[in-house]
Design a protein around this motif. Structure first.
Motif, short mmCIF file in Angstrom:
data_model
loop_
_atom_site.label_atom_id
_atom_site.label_comp_id
_atom_site.label_asym_id
_atom_site.label_seq_id
_atom_site.Cartn_x
_atom_site.Cartn_y
_atom_site.Cartn_z
N ASP A 247 -1.00 4.06 6.41
CA ASP A 247 -0.13 4.89 5.57
C ASP A 247 0.70 5.81 6.47
O ASP A 247 0.20 6.80 7.01
N GLY A 248 2.00 5.51 6.61
CA GLY A 248 2.86 6.30 7.48
C GLY A 248 3.06 7.72 7.01
O GLY A 248 3.13 8.65 7.81
N ARG A 249 3.17 7.89 5.69
CA ARG A 249 3.37 9.23 5.15
C ARG A 249 2.18 10.11 5.46
O ARG A 249 2.32 11.27 5.86
N PHE A 250 0.98 9.59 5.29
CA PHE A 250 -0.23 10.35 5.59
C PHE A 250 -0.27 10.73 7.06
O PHE A 250 -0.61 11.86 7.43
N LEU A 251 0.08 9.78 7.93
CA LEU A 251 0.05 10.04 9.37
C LEU A 251 0.99 11.18 9.73
O LEU A 251 0.63 12.09 10.49
N LEU A 252 2.20 11.17 9.18
CA LEU A 252 3.17 12.22 9.50
C LEU A 252 2.73 13.57 8.95
O LEU A 252 2.96 14.61 9.57
N ASN A 253 2.10 13.57 7.79
CA ASN A 253 1.57 14.84 7.26
C ASN A 253 0.49 15.40 8.17
O ASN A 253 0.42 16.62 8.40
N PRO B 245 0.83 -1.21 0.00
CA PRO B 245 0.00 0.00 0.00
C PRO B 245 0.86 1.26 0.00
O PRO B 245 2.07 1.20 0.27
N PRO B 246 0.26 2.41 -0.27
CA PRO B 246 1.01 3.66 -0.21
C PRO B 246 1.53 3.92 1.20
O PRO B 246 0.92 3.54 2.20
N GLY B 247 2.68 4.60 1.28
CA GLY B 247 3.20 5.04 2.57
C GLY B 247 3.74 3.95 3.46
O GLY B 247 3.75 4.10 4.69
N THR B 248 4.20 2.85 2.89
CA THR B 248 4.73 1.75 3.71
C THR B 248 6.24 1.62 3.62
O THR B 248 6.82 0.74 4.24
N GLY B 249 6.89 2.46 2.81
CA GLY B 249 8.35 2.49 2.82
C GLY B 249 9.05 1.93 1.61
O GLY B 249 10.24 1.61 1.68
N LYS B 250 8.38 1.81 0.49
CA LYS B 250 8.99 1.17 -0.68
C LYS B 250 10.22 1.94 -1.18
O LYS B 250 11.27 1.36 -1.44
N LYS C 155 4.96 4.27 16.70
CA LYS C 155 6.40 4.54 16.71
C LYS C 155 6.73 5.80 15.90
O LYS C 155 7.56 6.62 16.30
N LEU C 156 6.06 5.94 14.76
CA LEU C 156 6.29 7.14 13.94
C LEU C 156 5.88 8.41 14.68
O LEU C 156 6.58 9.42 14.64
N LEU C 157 4.73 8.34 15.35
CA LEU C 157 4.29 9.52 16.11
C LEU C 157 5.28 9.84 17.23
O LEU C 157 5.59 11.02 17.49
N LEU D 185 -6.42 9.35 15.34
CA LEU D 185 -5.48 9.82 14.33
C LEU D 185 -4.77 8.63 13.68
O LEU D 185 -4.62 8.57 12.45
N ILE D 186 -4.34 7.67 14.49
CA ILE D 186 -3.66 6.48 13.96
C ILE D 186 -4.61 5.67 13.08
O ILE D 186 -4.24 5.21 12.00
#
Length: 441
Positions: A209-215, A65-70, A179-181, A202-203
């Motif tokens: 999607d990690g990228r979405f979460l950080l945004n 999926p998107p935002g998983t680190g590819k 962990k990202l948060l 929020l999570i």
């Protein structure tokens, strides 16, 4: 073209991002050990961990999926084995661009520096373009690492897949996203202005999607918030995330398959969940109704003949009301199908009868049950000896209706569930009368 932790460049060791860089860029890992949520690949026993330990990479297709680190993992892979990292996007790259990249990779190879060519959204290259990679992969000019959110089995050439290892990245679970948060709070030097329930919401909204979460976290850090937000306050501040769903791609087929299986398994709650997933994500309601109509015949059949009626009524109700009012009729139809007795006897009977029809070709029905509209047809025996069932005391003649060259076949075996239990009783009754009639009783 960037992935989980920021934009790409051709340097294997980019300069550290500045304080004004996006949060996702500032949190980009510098080691594979820092990547979250993909331990099954990056750990010592994972495919990537073993490649790095051996110091050699094979060509890879990252599917996830998107935002998983590819992109991030690909860059770190190049760093770990001392390869030159060259990223491109299939959206913005043409054949001429690729030829230049291949030529440059050959020149670097002469200097002893191998190239890892990272192709983002590789599924967007057509079949001919994908074939163009093959000679350069085979002769070692490049090590290809492709990234795709689509099922490679459907979107990539078999020849390309045979030369690459497909590695599946998982959507980030709640623990990985937490962990990202935590890393974001450490970098920013303060906690997110959320209470426990809002943090959980929020999570959940990131949908893996990690990228979405950080945004989203960056937005929260950028505004003045006097008191921690609750879930309602968070929802009011942030835009709602739209579910990831491409109606002509794998997500579409996965969800309709899940809906069908939940209905077949008589799990009304799960069926309603997958129905909601599809409709909330923008699936065409009439498509869902078509699948429910098919389900009513395939998996319920005569165990509950009303199921098909309910599905067609739901279609008419939706046509009449439209969205959103008409969607309740689809829900009613879904729940009816989920709770109805199940039988695939009609489905199996169709397949068996169709096979028999293909196998037996053009056998003529017995002459006695053929119409005889002309004198010639009467003279050659059409209709002769036909037993009119309504003239018999039981309304049943027990006559033979099979071609003379064919023994009677058995296609339909009703179950003992629902209305089919009564149908089984009728069939047994007629079979008994037929046996007795042929015995001359």
């Amino acid at each position: 073209m960037g992935d989980l932790f920021g934009p790409d460049d051709a340097s294997p060791s980019p300069a550290p991002p500045g304080e004004n860089a996006p949060l996702a860029d500032r949190l980009r890992p510098t080691r594979l050990d820092d990547v979250v949520g993909q331990d099954h690949l990056t750990g010592p026993d994972g495919a990537i961990g073993r490649m790095v330990a051996a110091g050699r990479l094979s060509s890879i297709i990252f599917w996830g999926p998107p935002g998983t680190g590819k992109t991030t993992i690909s860059r770190l892979l190049a760093d770990a084995v001392g390869m030159r990292f060259e990223p491109v996007s299939a959206v913005f790259t043409g054949v001429a661009d690729l030829k230049k990249l291949f030529a440059a990779a050959r020149e670097h190879a002469k200097l002893g520096r191998k190239t890892l060519l990272f192709v983002d959204e590789i599924h967007r290259f057509n079949r001919a373009q994908q074939d163009g990679f093959l000679p350069y992969v085979e002769d070692g000019t490049i090590t290809l690492v492709g990234a795709t959110t689509e099922n490679p089995s459907f979107e990539l050439n078999a020849a390309l897949l045979s030369r690459a290892q497909v590695l599946i990245l998982r959507r980030l679970d709640a623990a990985a996203l937490e962990k990202l948060l935590a890393r974001a709070e450490e970098v920013m030097g303060r906690a997110l202005p959320l209470d426990a329930a809002a943090r959980e919401a929020l999570i959940a909204s990131a949908d893996g999607d990690g990228r979405f979460l950080l945004n989203q976290a960056e937005t929260l850090f950028s505004v003045q918030i006097d008191a921690p937000l609750d879930p309602a306050g968070l929802s009011a501040l942030l835009h709602r995330r739209v579910a990831v769903y491409d109606k002509d791609r794998e997500g579409h087929y996965n969800l309709i398959s899940a809906l069908h299986k939940a209905l077949r398994g008589s799990d009304a709650q799960a069926a309603l969940y997958y129905l909601a997933r599809m409709l909330v994500a923008g699936e065409e309601p009439l498509y869902v109704l078509r699948r429910l109509v098919r389900f009513a015949s395939e998996d319920i059949g005569l165990a509950d003949p009303q199921a098909l009626v309910q599905c067609l009524a739901a279609k008419d109700a939706y046509d009449f009301l439209g969205s959103p009012e008409g969607e309740l009729a689809i829900v009613q139809c879904c729940l009816y199908c989920a709770t109805a007795p199940k039988s695939n006897a009609a489905y199996k009977a169709q397949k068996a009868a169709w096979k028999s029809a293909r196998d037996t070709g053009s056998l003529m029905p017995p002459a006695n049950i053929l119409n005889a509209p002309t004198k010639l047809m009467k003279d050659i025996g059409y209709g002769a000896g036909y037993a009119y069932d309504h003239d018999r005391p039981d309304g049943f003649s027990g006559d033979n209706y099979w071609p003379d060259e064919m023994s009677p076949a058995h296609f339909y075996t009703p179950t003992d569930r629902g209305f089919e239990k009564r149908i089984a009783e009728r069939l047994a009754y007629w079979d008994d009368l037929r046996t007795r009639a042929r015995a001359g009783e």
